[in-house]
Structure formats: structure tokens, C-alpha cells
Motif scaffolding. Structure first.
Motif, PDB file in Angstrom:
ATOM      1  N   ILE A 112      -7.385   2.569   4.295  1.00 34.01           N
ATOM      2  CA  ILE A 112      -6.511   3.513   4.990  1.00 34.01           C
ATOM      3  C   ILE A 112      -5.795   2.832   6.153  1.00 34.01           C
ATOM      4  O   ILE A 112      -4.591   3.007   6.357  1.00 34.01           O
ATOM      5  CB  ILE A 112      -7.329   4.723   5.489  1.00 34.01           C
ATOM      6  N   ALA A 113      -6.532   2.034   6.927  1.00 31.15           N
ATOM      7  CA  ALA A 113      -5.932   1.320   8.058  1.00 31.15           C
ATOM      8  C   ALA A 113      -4.855   0.357   7.580  1.00 31.15           C
ATOM      9  O   ALA A 113      -3.776   0.250   8.187  1.00 31.15           O
ATOM     10  CB  ALA A 113      -7.021   0.570   8.824  1.00 31.15           C
ATOM     11  N   GLU A 114      -5.120  -0.355   6.475  1.00 31.53           N
ATOM     12  CA  GLU A 114      -4.141  -1.296   5.934  1.00 31.53           C
ATOM     13  C   GLU A 114      -2.893  -0.572   5.449  1.00 31.53           C
ATOM     14  O   GLU A 114      -1.764  -1.012   5.679  1.00 31.53           O
ATOM     15  CB  GLU A 114      -4.764  -2.089   4.791  1.00 31.53           C
ATOM     16  N   ALA A 115      -3.110   0.575   4.775  1.00 29.30           N
ATOM     17  CA  ALA A 115      -1.975   1.338   4.264  1.00 29.30           C
ATOM     18  C   ALA A 115      -1.114   1.870   5.400  1.00 29.30           C
ATOM     19  O   ALA A 115       0.119   1.837   5.337  1.00 29.30           O
ATOM     20  CB  ALA A 115      -2.471   2.490   3.389  1.00 29.30           C
ATOM     21  N   GLY A 133     -12.225  -3.719  -7.395  1.00 30.85           N
ATOM     22  CA  GLY A 133     -10.905  -3.183  -7.084  1.00 30.85           C
ATOM     23  C   GLY A 133     -10.850  -2.594  -5.688  1.00 30.85           C
ATOM     24  O   GLY A 133     -11.629  -2.960  -4.803  1.00 30.85           O
ATOM     25  N   ASP A 134      -9.942  -1.631  -5.462  1.00 29.21           N
ATOM     26  CA  ASP A 134      -9.824  -1.002  -4.154  1.00 29.21           C
ATOM     27  C   ASP A 134     -11.020  -0.086  -3.906  1.00 29.21           C
ATOM     28  O   ASP A 134     -11.936  -0.004  -4.710  1.00 29.21           O
ATOM     29  CB  ASP A 134      -8.491  -0.258  -4.026  1.00 29.21           C
ATOM     30  N   SER A 135     -11.000   0.625  -2.762  1.00 30.93           N
ATOM     31  CA  SER A 135     -12.149   1.448  -2.393  1.00 30.93           C
ATOM     32  C   SER A 135     -12.408   2.551  -3.412  1.00 30.93           C
ATOM     33  O   SER A 135     -13.560   2.928  -3.665  1.00 30.93           O
ATOM     34  CB  SER A 135     -11.944   2.051  -1.002  1.00 30.93           C
ATOM     35  N   ASP A 136     -11.342   3.075  -4.040  1.00 31.02           N
ATOM     36  CA  ASP A 136     -11.515   4.127  -5.035  1.00 31.02           C
ATOM     37  C   ASP A 136     -12.230   3.584  -6.272  1.00 31.02           C
ATOM     38  O   ASP A 136     -13.177   4.194  -6.782  1.00 31.02           O
ATOM     39  CB  ASP A 136     -10.158   4.705  -5.417  1.00 31.02           C
ATOM     40  N   MET A 137     -11.801   2.416  -6.758  1.00 27.63           N
ATOM     41  CA  MET A 137     -12.458   1.794  -7.907  1.00 27.63           C
ATOM     42  C   MET A 137     -13.903   1.415  -7.576  1.00 27.63           C
ATOM     43  O   MET A 137     -14.810   1.596  -8.396  1.00 27.63           O
ATOM     44  CB  MET A 137     -11.689   0.551  -8.358  1.00 27.63           C
ATOM     45  N   ARG A 138     -14.101   0.908  -6.365  1.00 30.56           N
ATOM     46  CA  ARG A 138     -15.445   0.513  -5.958  1.00 30.56           C
ATOM     47  C   ARG A 138     -16.386   1.714  -5.914  1.00 30.56           C
ATOM     48  O   ARG A 138     -17.547   1.631  -6.311  1.00 30.56           O
ATOM     49  CB  ARG A 138     -15.408  -0.172  -4.594  1.00 30.56           C
ATOM     50  N   SER A 139     -15.885   2.847  -5.437  1.00 24.06           N
ATOM     51  CA  SER A 139     -16.732   4.037  -5.364  1.00 24.06           C
ATOM     52  C   SER A 139     -17.139   4.509  -6.759  1.00 24.06           C
ATOM     53  O   SER A 139     -18.265   4.961  -6.973  1.00 24.06           O
ATOM     54  CB  SER A 139     -16.002   5.163  -4.623  1.00 24.06           C
ATOM     55  N   VAL A 140     -16.210   4.392  -7.722  1.00 25.61           N
ATOM     56  CA  VAL A 140     -16.524   4.771  -9.111  1.00 25.61           C
ATOM     57  C   VAL A 140     -17.606   3.857  -9.675  1.00 25.61           C
ATOM     58  O   VAL A 140     -18.552   4.305 -10.328  1.00 25.61           O
ATOM     59  CB  VAL A 140     -15.249   4.715  -9.970  1.00 25.61           C
ATOM     60  N   TRP A 141     -17.465   2.555  -9.426  1.00 25.73           N
ATOM     61  CA  TRP A 141     -18.471   1.606  -9.911  1.00 25.73           C
ATOM     62  C   TRP A 141     -19.832   1.871  -9.262  1.00 25.73           C
ATOM     63  O   TRP A 141     -20.872   1.866  -9.939  1.00 25.73           O
ATOM     64  CB  TRP A 141     -18.016   0.181  -9.622  1.00 25.73           C
ATOM     65  N   LEU A 142     -19.858   2.120  -7.959  1.00 27.52           N
ATOM     66  CA  LEU A 142     -21.127   2.371  -7.278  1.00 27.52           C
ATOM     67  C   LEU A 142     -21.805   3.628  -7.810  1.00 27.52           C
ATOM     68  O   LEU A 142     -23.029   3.671  -7.932  1.00 27.52           O
ATOM     69  CB  LEU A 142     -20.894   2.497  -5.763  1.00 27.52           C
ATOM     70  N   ALA A 180       0.782  -1.228   0.000  1.00 30.58           N
ATOM     71  CA  ALA A 180       0.000   0.000   0.000  1.00 30.58           C
ATOM     72  C   ALA A 180       0.814   1.279   0.000  1.00 30.58           C
ATOM     73  O   ALA A 180       0.458   2.239  -0.654  1.00 30.58           O
ATOM     74  CB  ALA A 180      -0.964  -0.002   1.193  1.00 30.58           C
ATOM     75  N   PRO A 181       1.931   1.362   0.735  1.00 32.83           N
ATOM     76  CA  PRO A 181       2.638   2.631   0.771  1.00 32.83           C
ATOM     77  C   PRO A 181       3.249   3.023  -0.563  1.00 32.83           C
ATOM     78  O   PRO A 181       3.583   4.166  -0.770  1.00 32.83           O
ATOM     79  CB  PRO A 181       3.733   2.406   1.818  1.00 32.83           C
ATOM     80  N   MET A 200      -1.992   3.474  -1.795  1.00 34.68           N
ATOM     81  CA  MET A 200      -3.286   3.091  -1.258  1.00 34.68           C
ATOM     82  C   MET A 200      -3.801   4.084  -0.223  1.00 34.68           C
ATOM     83  O   MET A 200      -5.007   4.318  -0.118  1.00 34.68           O
ATOM     84  CB  MET A 200      -3.203   1.693  -0.633  1.00 34.68           C
ATOM     85  N   LEU A 201      -2.911   4.692   0.552  1.00 33.52           N
ATOM     86  CA  LEU A 201      -3.338   5.627   1.585  1.00 33.52           C
ATOM     87  C   LEU A 201      -4.086   6.809   0.985  1.00 33.52           C
ATOM     88  O   LEU A 201      -5.179   7.162   1.432  1.00 33.52           O
ATOM     89  CB  LEU A 201      -2.127   6.115   2.384  1.00 33.52           C
TER      90      LEU A 201
END
Length: 217
Positions: free
Chosen positions: A199-202, A136-145, A7-8, A72-73
């Protein structure tokens, strides 16, 4: 224990995702202009809600393009902003619906139906382009939603137009607007939760290697 994620580190976006975002951006900007004018001329809350949604999605796509090659952060933070924006949009639609109930305005159904059909064709095309990026990650998921919600909203607007035409009242338009608002709120909450996880994972992957390096000194 070694961190298993990367992630970093900035990473390249999924193949084709940047191009898909640009297409989605221009389609959303065009439909914002079309539905904005149509909502004013017809007096429809659901069209107004959809127009605002198009504008919000355009801003979100610009944000996604900005952080696309970042780690990722930052992508998680961008998704957090988008999730909050989606939820706030839902609350605004609810407030507008309550105001229209008090004002007693009845929308014009033919304009609602025609513009809703045009918007549906635009959003189904965008959703089809973005479909493969939905996991995908949260950013990709938000675009799809965003694209998925837009297509659902357009179908709902056409249903509302039929309801207004059949009943001669504003209630079908208001009910659909309330549903659209609720959908935006729930999708926003989903994106925020996913973003918090990213964010927590990153952050964990950033701190852990640093701690390991300090212990080896």
C-alpha cells in the motif's frame, strides 16, 4: 526521482492465478460443509477451527477474485483485510478452546481422523496448485499462506485424533486447536505487514508522478 513501480495501474494477474483461485474456492466451500457437520457430530474443537478456516478462506478467495485485475493499492487493501481476518480467526479458536476446557467435552476421535485425512488431501491439492504464486504480491502471498496453513492444520487434526484416541481426553484436540489459532495469528500479522508495504509503495507511486507533473507547469 522517477517512480520505478507501476502500482497505480491495473495489471493482469499472473497466468493461471484466476483459475487456481476458482479451484481453491470450490474446494474450500465443499470442505467447510463437510467439516462443519463433522465438528458438530464429533465435538472436536480442532475440526471446528478447521471448518471456520475453510469458510474464511472461501471469503478470502472471493475477495482476491474481485480485486485480481485492480492496481496494487486495492490488492494491498484486500490483503490487509485478509490478514486481519486470519488473525481474528486465531483469536476465536483460542476462545473456543478455553470454553471447551471449562465445559469438559471429549471429542470422538474416529470422525476427527477420517475427516482430517479427507481435508488434508483436498488442501494438499490446492496448495500444489498455488505453490508457484507464493512469491507474488501481498494478495498472492496471503492466498498461498491460507492453503499452506490449511494443509498443516489437517495434519495436526489427525495427530490430535490419535492423541484423543490414545488418552481418552480432550487435551490433544485442545492443544492442536491452540496451535492452529497461533498459526493463524502469526500468518495474519505477516500478511498485514506485506500489505502495508504494498500500500505504501502504491501510494508513493501515485503521489510522485502527480508532484512531478505539478512542478513542470
Amino acid at each position: 526521482m522517477a517512480c520505478s513501480c507501476s502500482a497505480p495501474e491495473p495489471k493482469s494477474p499472473a497466468p493461471g492465478f484466476r483459475k487456481a483461485l476458482w479451484i481453491a474456492l470450490w474446494v474450500n466451500l465443499a470442505m467447510f460443509a463437510v467439516e462443519g457437520v463433522a465438528s458438530l457430530s464429533s465435538g472436536s474443537v480442532s475440526l471446528m477451527a478447521d471448518a471456520i478456516d475453510f469458510f474464511g478462506d472461501s471469503a478470502n478467495y472471493i475477495l482476491s477474485l474481485t480485486v485480481l485485475s485492480m492496481g496494487m493499492l486495492w490488492r494491498g487493501r484486500a490483503a490487509m483485510v485478509k490478514g486481519i481476518t486470519m488473525a481474528v480467526f486465531g483469536l476465536v479458536v483460542w476462545a473456543r478452546a478455553v470454553w471447551v476446557v471449562q465445559a469438559g467435552i471429549t471429542p470422538e476421535p474416529l470422525t476427527m481422523g477420517a475427516v482430517g485425512l479427507l481435508a488434508l488431501a483436498a488442501n494438499v491439492s490446492v496448495a500444489a496448485i498455488l505453490f508457484k504464486f507464493r512469491e507474488g504480491d501481498s494478495d498472492m502471498r496471503s492466498v498461498w499462506l491460507c492453503s499452506r496453513n490449511d494443509a498443516i492444520s489437517n495434519i495436526a487434526v489427525m495427530v490430535a485424533a490419535l492423541g484423543v484416541f490414545g488418552t481418552g481426553t480432550a487435551w490433544p484436540d485442545l492443544v492442536v486447536a491452540a496451535i492452529m489459532g497461533t498459526l493463524a495469528i502469526t500468518a495474519g500479522i505477516s500478511v498485514v505487514r506485506h500489505a502495508r508495504s504494498d500500500i505504501a509503495e502504491a501510494k508513493a507511486c501515485t503521489v510522485e508522478p502527480a508532484a512531478a507533473g505539478s512542478s513542470n507547469r
